[in-house]
Design a protein around this motif. Structure first.
Motif, PDB file in Angstrom:
ATOM      1  N   LYS A 128       0.458  -3.221 -64.496  1.00 48.12           N
ATOM      2  CA  LYS A 128      -0.996  -2.912 -64.194  1.00 48.12           C
ATOM      3  C   LYS A 128      -0.759  -2.009 -62.532  1.00 48.12           C
ATOM      4  CE  LYS A 128      -5.340  -5.520 -61.844  1.00 48.12           C
ATOM      5  NZ  LYS A 128      -5.598  -7.149 -61.569  1.00 48.12           N
ATOM      6  N   LEU A 129      -1.836  -0.954 -62.763  1.00 48.23           N
ATOM      7  CA  LEU A 129      -2.046   0.341 -61.788  1.00 48.23           C
ATOM      8  C   LEU A 129      -3.378   0.000 -61.374  1.00 48.23           C
ATOM      9  CD1 LEU A 129       0.413   3.165 -62.876  1.00 48.23           C
ATOM     10  CD2 LEU A 129       1.350   0.367 -61.589  1.00 48.23           C
ATOM     11  N   LEU A 130      -2.653  -0.354 -60.037  1.00 47.15           N
ATOM     12  CA  LEU A 130      -4.213  -0.115 -59.072  1.00 47.15           C
ATOM     13  C   LEU A 130      -4.828   2.021 -58.316  1.00 47.15           C
ATOM     14  CD1 LEU A 130      -4.411  -2.659 -56.677  1.00 47.15           C
ATOM     15  CD2 LEU A 130      -5.295  -2.636 -58.980  1.00 47.15           C
ATOM     16  N   LYS A 168     -10.959   9.630 -58.197  1.00 48.34           N
ATOM     17  CA  LYS A 168      -9.924   8.842 -58.779  1.00 48.34           C
ATOM     18  C   LYS A 168     -10.440   8.354 -60.898  1.00 48.34           C
ATOM     19  CE  LYS A 168     -11.928   5.458 -56.444  1.00 48.34           C
ATOM     20  NZ  LYS A 168     -12.787   6.019 -55.496  1.00 48.34           N
ATOM     21  N   THR A 169     -12.064   8.637 -60.783  1.00 46.55           N
ATOM     22  CA  THR A 169     -11.763   8.549 -62.480  1.00 46.55           C
ATOM     23  C   THR A 169     -11.444   9.694 -63.611  1.00 46.55           C
ATOM     24  OG1 THR A 169     -13.795   7.334 -62.102  1.00 46.55           O
ATOM     25  CG2 THR A 169     -13.442   8.614 -64.116  1.00 46.55           C
ATOM     26  N   SER A 170     -11.440  11.208 -62.488  1.00 51.34           N
ATOM     27  CA  SER A 170     -11.207  11.864 -62.863  1.00 51.34           C
ATOM     28  C   SER A 170      -9.333  12.361 -63.398  1.00 51.34           C
ATOM     29  CB  SER A 170     -11.363  13.145 -62.344  1.00 51.34           C
ATOM     30  OG  SER A 170     -13.082  13.487 -62.034  1.00 51.34           O
ATOM     31  N   ILE A 171      -8.897  11.545 -62.652  1.00 49.37           N
ATOM     32  CA  ILE A 171      -7.477  11.307 -62.301  1.00 49.37           C
ATOM     33  C   ILE A 171      -6.482  10.294 -63.879  1.00 49.37           C
ATOM     34  CG2 ILE A 171      -5.121  10.421 -61.733  1.00 49.37           C
ATOM     35  CD1 ILE A 171      -6.090  11.577 -58.347  1.00 49.37           C
ATOM     36  N   ILE A 172      -7.684   9.168 -63.855  1.00 50.65           N
ATOM     37  CA  ILE A 172      -7.295   8.458 -65.175  1.00 50.65           C
ATOM     38  C   ILE A 172      -7.686   9.426 -66.477  1.00 50.65           C
ATOM     39  CG2 ILE A 172      -8.050   6.728 -66.190  1.00 50.65           C
ATOM     40  CD1 ILE A 172      -7.873   5.470 -63.609  1.00 50.65           C
ATOM     41  N   LYS A 173      -9.088  10.012 -66.553  1.00 53.33           N
ATOM     42  CA  LYS A 173      -9.402  10.314 -67.357  1.00 53.33           C
ATOM     43  C   LYS A 173      -8.394  11.856 -67.692  1.00 53.33           C
ATOM     44  CE  LYS A 173     -13.577   8.142 -68.046  1.00 53.33           C
ATOM     45  NZ  LYS A 173     -14.563   7.774 -68.944  1.00 53.33           N
ATOM     46  N   ASP A 229     -13.254   0.105 -63.760  1.00 50.41           N
ATOM     47  CA  ASP A 229     -13.378   0.990 -64.746  1.00 50.41           C
ATOM     48  C   ASP A 229     -11.894   0.318 -65.041  1.00 50.41           C
ATOM     49  OD1 ASP A 229     -15.510   1.625 -66.330  1.00 50.41           O
ATOM     50  OD2 ASP A 229     -15.354   3.234 -65.555  1.00 50.41           O
ATOM     51  N   PHE A 230     -11.704   0.702 -66.443  1.00 50.39           N
ATOM     52  CA  PHE A 230     -10.309   0.613 -67.083  1.00 50.39           C
ATOM     53  C   PHE A 230      -9.669   0.691 -67.957  1.00 50.39           C
ATOM     54  CE2 PHE A 230      -7.656  -2.451 -70.348  1.00 50.39           C
ATOM     55  CZ  PHE A 230      -7.060  -2.037 -69.060  1.00 50.39           C
ATOM     56  N   ALA A 231      -8.690   1.721 -68.074  1.00 48.88           N
ATOM     57  CA  ALA A 231      -7.924   2.738 -69.162  1.00 48.88           C
ATOM     58  C   ALA A 231      -6.632   2.424 -69.270  1.00 48.88           C
ATOM     59  CB  ALA A 231      -8.218   3.912 -68.608  1.00 48.88           C
ATOM     60  N   LEU A 271       0.253   0.509 -69.578  1.00 48.92           N
ATOM     61  CA  LEU A 271      -0.285   1.519 -67.923  1.00 48.92           C
ATOM     62  C   LEU A 271      -1.586   0.917 -68.306  1.00 48.92           C
ATOM     63  CD1 LEU A 271       1.705   4.364 -66.366  1.00 48.92           C
ATOM     64  CD2 LEU A 271       2.260   2.189 -66.790  1.00 48.92           C
ATOM     65  N   GLN A 272      -1.953  -0.378 -67.100  1.00 50.38           N
ATOM     66  CA  GLN A 272      -2.987  -0.684 -67.252  1.00 50.38           C
ATOM     67  C   GLN A 272      -3.464  -0.351 -66.104  1.00 50.38           C
ATOM     68  OE1 GLN A 272      -4.072  -4.387 -66.426  1.00 50.38           O
ATOM     69  NE2 GLN A 272      -3.690  -5.025 -69.201  1.00 50.38           N
ATOM     70  N   LEU A 273      -4.453   1.008 -65.949  1.00 49.63           N
ATOM     71  CA  LEU A 273      -4.957   1.273 -64.954  1.00 49.63           C
ATOM     72  C   LEU A 273      -6.446   0.996 -64.579  1.00 49.63           C
ATOM     73  CD1 LEU A 273      -3.597   5.129 -66.724  1.00 49.63           C
ATOM     74  CD2 LEU A 273      -2.852   4.273 -64.362  1.00 49.63           C
ATOM     75  N   TRP A 274      -6.712   0.563 -63.072  1.00 47.78           N
ATOM     76  CA  TRP A 274      -7.801  -0.335 -62.282  1.00 47.78           C
ATOM     77  C   TRP A 274      -8.215   0.570 -61.835  1.00 47.78           C
ATOM     78  CZ3 TRP A 274      -9.697  -5.572 -63.416  1.00 47.78           C
ATOM     79  CH2 TRP A 274      -8.595  -6.804 -64.377  1.00 47.78           C
ATOM     80  N   ASP A 275      -9.816   1.365 -62.265  1.00 46.76           N
ATOM     81  CA  ASP A 275      -9.843   2.528 -61.769  1.00 46.76           C
ATOM     82  C   ASP A 275     -10.895   1.428 -60.664  1.00 46.76           C
ATOM     83  OD1 ASP A 275     -11.422   4.346 -60.524  1.00 46.76           O
ATOM     84  OD2 ASP A 275     -11.911   4.862 -62.831  1.00 46.76           O
ATOM     85  N   ILE A 276     -10.698   1.838 -59.629  1.00 51.19           N
ATOM     86  CA  ILE A 276     -11.751   0.665 -58.862  1.00 51.19           C
ATOM     87  C   ILE A 276     -12.738   1.556 -57.351  1.00 51.19           C
ATOM     88  CG2 ILE A 276     -11.778  -0.765 -56.635  1.00 51.19           C
ATOM     89  CD1 ILE A 276      -9.161  -1.434 -57.632  1.00 51.19           C
ATOM     90  N   ALA A 277     -13.871   0.986 -57.513  1.00 50.76           N
ATOM     91  CA  ALA A 277     -15.414   2.669 -57.205  1.00 50.76           C
ATOM     92  C   ALA A 277     -14.869   2.324 -55.726  1.00 50.76           C
ATOM     93  CB  ALA A 277     -16.251   0.902 -57.477  1.00 50.76           C
TER      94      ALA A 277
END
Lengths: 327, 212
Positions: free
Chosen positions: B12-14, B23-28, B46-48, B62-68
């Motif tokens: 699990k990665l934060l 943050k969201t853009s990097i994950i997407k 959010d979660f990816a 990898l569980q990516l946790w996108d935190i507001a």
């Protein structure tokens, strides 16, 4: 009184739009003629709006029932304003004074403006009217409610209010700034005065304490499952409360929930929340944390695309003890 | 599909950092290989999911946790941080204030989360939006190394979600440190920035993390 003159002007705007309604409506419906059902509903809501004080006193229950069925699109702006019964509002001059001030949250607000309804025509262009007005209202709010200032999520709520009046905002300068001022007042009346504690990240912790209690009562099996998976309420319900479902469901669904929110308050958010979980219980029980996160993110948002009636009916089947929740 | 002798790791990665740093853009970009300038503000979390074939024997999930970004103002981060194995802390190189907030995010992370061996979770610092043509950091590489050392980051990268720069590299760096800290639970590896020359057999080097 400013509010009265203004609601008249809003009414006349609605009226004039109604009169030339066929051309406006034709964009949404194939034929240029209104269906009988639609026409009946317009006549009914027209009467409610014109005789609001009277109707509200004598037929409160019927109005509630009607709102639950959905306010016709063209009446939303005026009905929402009547529902939140803004008795007084800051005079327009005060509002323009607020806009001249500097808010400590300005940078933060600015950052989120383009990220609020980025796909919606009224907001998507940089420095568009929609973005400008949204910024103004959020800034004014942050100066009135200094404790909250700006809370991520609230711009979606103000954005929805602005969408309902965007025709008026486009008209001319005095109407634009007056409407802008009224919108900020709706927002303040609803959130600052009615739910100050639930409407910020710190306040929402209380909500995340209540919600599981409600689940424990209505969905004991699912409650145990969530606990065993360390699936915390904030992982799926943040957008429910911070944006009144506006970032959870597509707008046509969320707007129907919002109608009820304006008329009956925060209770509908709890009700819809429980209803959503009830409808998904069987699947959720089979999933682990990862699966549940994905279910909430990918499946649930589009479950009601065919129409929100099923969801709203289910939410009124939920037995909700208002007294208990207030404690 | 999975070979019999293949090991699967789940991490699990934060992804944390101030509001609007990307943050969201990097994950997407990392998960869906695309970019849009029109992402909505993240509300709550959010979660990816990203699956990497790490090497012949290892698959990494990898569980990516996108935190507001505004979460820091609430107390909710604690529940999101639980059981995370690593973190990206992101700032926007065009906005110095978001860099100043990095230490606050790191402190928040370390105060709420430690590895089972008592060490802080590996964290990689991402200097995002490097496509915007501001070269402050390039000239300050040594200062950044120093900053990472002082604040306990295992590495830092200039990234661009828009131009797809260094995101895969940053992730490999973080995962490498997580695997190393797992396989050597008592003596977790030293960050390279402290001993970049350290390249002994047992310890996984991360020189790739740093631009020379």
């Amino acid at each position: 009184r400013l509010l009265e003159t203004d609601s008249k002007s809003l009414r006349s705007v609605n009226g004039s739009r109604r009169n030339s309604g066929s051309s406006l409506v034709s964009s949404s419906s194939a034929s240029s003629n209104l269906s009988h059902l639609e026409e009946d509903s317009w006549i009914l809501w027209g009467r409610i709006v014109n005789e609001w004080e009277d109707v509200r006193k004598k037929k409160e229950k019927q109005v509630k029932e009607l709102v639950r069925k959905g306010i016709p699109h063209h009446f939303r702006a005026i009905v929402w304003q009547l529902l939140c019964s803004a008795q007084s509002m800051p005079i327009k001059d005060q509002y323009s004074e607020l806009l001249k001030m500097t808010s400590p949250c300005e940078k933060l607000i600015r950052r989120d403006i383009a990220r609020t309804y980025p796909e919606h025509d009224f907001f998507k262009e940089k420095d568009s009217l929609g973005q400008e007005v949204l910024f103004n209202v959020m800034k004014a709010y942050s100066l009135v409610d200094r404790e909250v200032g700006y809370c991520q999520g609230s711009a979606f709520i103000v954005g929805l209010l602005l969408m309902q009046v965007n025709m008026i905002l486009r008209m001319c300068e005095p109407l634009k700034s007056l409407t802008e001022c009224i919108i900020s007042w709706w927002f303040i009346a609803n959130f600052y005065n009615s739910f100050p504690s639930s409407f910020c990240y710190n306040g929402i912790l209380n909500v995340f304490f209540f919600l599981p209690l409600l689940f424990q009562e209505h969905l004991p099996e699912l409650y145990v499952h969530f606990q065993s998976q360390s699936f915390h309420t904030s992982m799926y319900a943040s957008s429910w409360f911070l944006t009144i479902f506006l970032t959870t469901f597509p707008l046509p669904v969320a707007t129907r929930v919002f109608d009820i929110f304006m008329s009956e308050g925060l209770e509908i958010v709890f009700r819809v929340g429980v209803a959503v979980l009830q409808m998904n219980q069987a699947e959720l029980l089979q999933l682990d944390m990862e699966g549940m996160l994905q279910h909430f993110q990918k499946v649930i948002p589009h479950q009601f695309d065919s129409g929100p009636d099923k969801l709203i009916q289910a939410s009124y089947q939920v037995k909700y003890n208002a007294k208990k929740m207030k404690k | 599909m999975q070979k019999h002798n293949q090991k699967e790791h789940l991490y699990k990665l934060l992804v944390i950092g101030d509001l609007g740093v990307g943050k969201t853009s990097i994950i997407k970009r990392y998960v869906h290989q695309n970019f849009s300038p029109h992402y909505r503000a993240t509300i709550g979390v959010d979660f990816a999911l990203k699956v990497l074939s790490w090497d012949a024997e290892t698959v990494v999930r990898l569980q990516l946790w996108d935190i507001a970004g505004q979460e820091r103002f609430g107390n909710m981060t604690r529940v999101y941080y639980r059981e995370a194995m690593g973190a990206f802390i992101v700032f926007d190189i065009t906005r110095p204030a978001t860099f100043e907030a990095v230490t606050k995010w790191k402190e928040d992370l370390d105060s709420k989360l430690v590895l089972p061996n008592g060490k802080p979770v590996p964290a990689v610092l991402l200097a995002n939006k490097c496509d915007q043509g501001i070269d402050v950091l390039m000239n300050n590489g040594i200062k950044m190394d120093q900053f990472c050392k002082e604040n306990g980051f295992v590495g830092w990268f200039e990234t661009s979600a828009k131009e797809n720069i260094n995101i895969n590299e940053a992730s490999r760096c973080l995962v490498k440190h997580i695997i190393a800290s797992e396989s050597d639970p008592v003596q977790s590896i030293e960050p390279d920035i402290i001993k970049p020359h350290l390249n002994s057999s047992k310890i996984v080097s991360c020189s790739a993390c740093f631009k020379s």
